[in-house]
Design an enzyme around this catalytic site. Structure first.
Site, PDB file in Angstrom:
ATOM      1  N   LYS A   1       0.871  -1.121   0.019  1.00  0.00           N
ATOM      2  CA  LYS A   1      -0.187   0.199   0.128  1.00  0.00           C
ATOM      3  C   LYS A   1       0.877   1.336  -0.138  1.00  0.00           C
ATOM      4  O   LYS A   1       1.733   1.355   1.063  1.00  0.00           O
ATOM      5  CB  LYS A   1      -0.848  -0.079   1.083  1.00  0.00           C
ATOM      6  CG  LYS A   1      -1.843   1.152   1.333  1.00  0.00           C
ATOM      7  CD  LYS A   1      -2.808   1.264   2.289  1.00  0.00           C
ATOM      8  CE  LYS A   1      -3.631   2.424   2.592  1.00  0.00           C
ATOM      9  NZ  LYS A   1      -4.513   2.324   3.644  1.00  0.00           N
TER      10      LYS A   1
ATOM     11  N   LYS B   1      -2.157  -1.607  -3.927  1.00  0.00           N
ATOM     12  CA  LYS B   1      -3.049  -0.421  -3.711  1.00  0.00           C
ATOM     13  C   LYS B   1      -2.308   0.872  -3.876  1.00  0.00           C
ATOM     14  O   LYS B   1      -1.190   1.011  -3.245  1.00  0.00           O
ATOM     15  CB  LYS B   1      -3.767  -0.301  -2.413  1.00  0.00           C
ATOM     16  CG  LYS B   1      -4.592   0.703  -2.216  1.00  0.00           C
ATOM     17  CD  LYS B   1      -5.228   0.568  -0.649  1.00  0.00           C
ATOM     18  CE  LYS B   1      -6.062   1.942  -0.784  1.00  0.00           C
ATOM     19  NZ  LYS B   1      -6.446   1.968   0.861  1.00  0.00           N
TER      20      LYS B   1
HETATM   21  C1  PBG Z   1      -7.463   3.270   5.560  1.00  0.00           C
HETATM   22  C2  PBG Z   1      -7.522   3.179   4.183  1.00  0.00           C
HETATM   23  C3  PBG Z   1      -7.544   4.300   3.202  1.00  0.00           C
HETATM   24  C4  PBG Z   1      -8.146   3.532   1.833  1.00  0.00           C
HETATM   25  C5  PBG Z   1      -8.622   2.327   2.176  1.00  0.00           C
HETATM   26  N1  PBG Z   1      -8.253   2.142   3.421  1.00  0.00           N
HETATM   27  C6  PBG Z   1      -7.151   5.511   3.385  1.00  0.00           C
HETATM   28  C7  PBG Z   1      -5.644   5.756   3.624  1.00  0.00           C
HETATM   29  O1  PBG Z   1      -4.751   4.992   3.663  1.00  0.00           O
HETATM   30  O2  PBG Z   1      -5.625   7.091   3.576  1.00  0.00           O
HETATM   31  C8  PBG Z   1      -7.927   4.393   0.604  1.00  0.00           C
HETATM   32  C9  PBG Z   1      -9.063   3.877  -0.368  1.00  0.00           C
HETATM   33  C10 PBG Z   1      -9.369   4.666  -1.503  1.00  0.00           C
HETATM   34  O3  PBG Z   1      -8.924   5.931  -1.651  1.00  0.00           O
HETATM   35  O4  PBG Z   1     -10.360   4.272  -2.337  1.00  0.00           O
HETATM   36  N2  PBG Z   1      -6.352   3.188   5.850  1.00  0.00           N
END
Ligand code: PBG
Length: 323
Positions: free
Chosen positions: A194, A247
């Protein structure tokens, strides 16, 4: 005239031939719909930065989930907007927290739908970070004990898949051991690779979760790197993850491909909020053909190696493919 004998256009002559030779499929069987859950009753609050998406109260989540299931979407992933935030994000692990309550309702009222819980704290903490804040930094190991509690709360509520998204080292191991000790056997879908990404902007608006100071670069990955993504995936698999995720998706298709080539495990890709918002905005301006763009994007993510995709387009795709 010395034309080449190999003429690749031979295979593109008709729709029938093109279909016969198509390598990649896109089906709603391989899509997961994210859902934002908020307190209240009978609430469907539109998310302005994500046209077509809503914050739903639990009764409306049930309604939406029934519709998704009927359309052939096999799973939803839940994100909670709690009624109150605090420094440790306690509603994330409260037995009657918004997500745990939503899971119980969905498991009771929408049988046969796979329910995934995102496991993170940024939506629940007053500072908006994904873990315990000590001074100006995020305390990894203090966060693990909250991750443990949250995993147990989500498992007890009946979640089918737990998806840790906070990028804390040791999260998967912590969850796997908590589950085993509690006699639970949930699937773990790890947000392994991520990245710290500007593509999450609209989500943070939707989930009210922007960090109140600094950014997430000390825990989420640096987008200049891909070797680390493979190490993150390897580590999560060693710790007991069943599914790994990359992601965001679109700027990271090379990472999806590398993960797919290197590890023989299910790979998910998250087509995130910013990717969604850009399509919706350009479509609204009349600059692109929305349906064609959605199918091309999602097929591209599948072609890169994703077994399935988390996408806000899930419902729209189900409707397109149904025709
Ligand atoms: C929580 C989380 C996030 C997303 C999914 N889980 C936000 C972040 O990390 O700031 C983002 C999902 C999206 O942008 O569609 N940590």
């Amino acid at each position: 005239m010395s034309l080449p004998f190999a003429r690749l256009r031979r295979l593109r002559q008709s729709a029938r031939l093109r279909d016969l030779l198509s390598e990649t499929t896109l089906s709603c069987r391989n899509l997961i719909a994210p859902i934002f859950v908020r307190p209240g009753k009978n609430v469907r609050r539109p998310i302005l930065s994500m046209p077509g998406q809503f914050q739903f109260s639990i009764d409306q989540v049930v309604k939406e989930a029934k519709e998704l299931k009927k359309l052939g979407i096999p799973a939803v992933i839940l994100f909670g907007i709690p009624s109150k935030k605090d420094t440790t994000g306690s509603e994330a692990y409260a037995r009657d927290g918004i997500i745990q309550t939503a899971v119980r309702e969905l498991k009771a009222k929408v049988p046969g739908l796979t329910v995934i819980t995102d496991l993170c704290f940024c939506e629940y903490t007053s500072h908006g970070h994904c873990g315990v804040v000590k001074g100006k930094s995020i305390d990894n190991d203090a966060t693990l004990s909250l991750i443990r509690k949250t995993a147990i709360a989500q498992a007890e509520a009946g979640a089918d898949i737990i998806a840790p998204s906070g990028m804390m080292d040791g999260a998967v191991k912590t969850i796997r051991s908590a589950l085993e000790q509690g006699g639970h056997d949930q699937i773990i879908m790890a947000y392994s690779a991520k990245y710290a990404s500007a593509f999450y902007g609209p989500f943070r608006d939707a989930a009210k979760s922007p960090p109140q100071f600094g950014d997430r670069k000390t825990y989420q990955m640096d987008f200049r790197n891909s070797r680390q993504a493979l190490l993150e995936v390897e580590q999560d698999l060693k710790e007991g993850a069943d599914i790994v995720m990359v992601k965001p998706a679109l700027a990271y298709l090379d990472v999806v491909r590398q993960v797919k080539d290197k590890f023989d495990v299910p790979v998910a890709a998250y087509n995130v909020s910013g990717e969604y918002a850009m399509v919706k905005a350009a479509a609204k301006a009349g600059w692109i053909d929305e349906e064609k763009i959605i199918l091309e994007i999602l097929t591209g993510i599948r072609r890169a190696g994703a077994d399935f995709i988390l996408t806000y387009h899930a419902k729209a795709v189900a409707k397109i493919l149904e025709r």
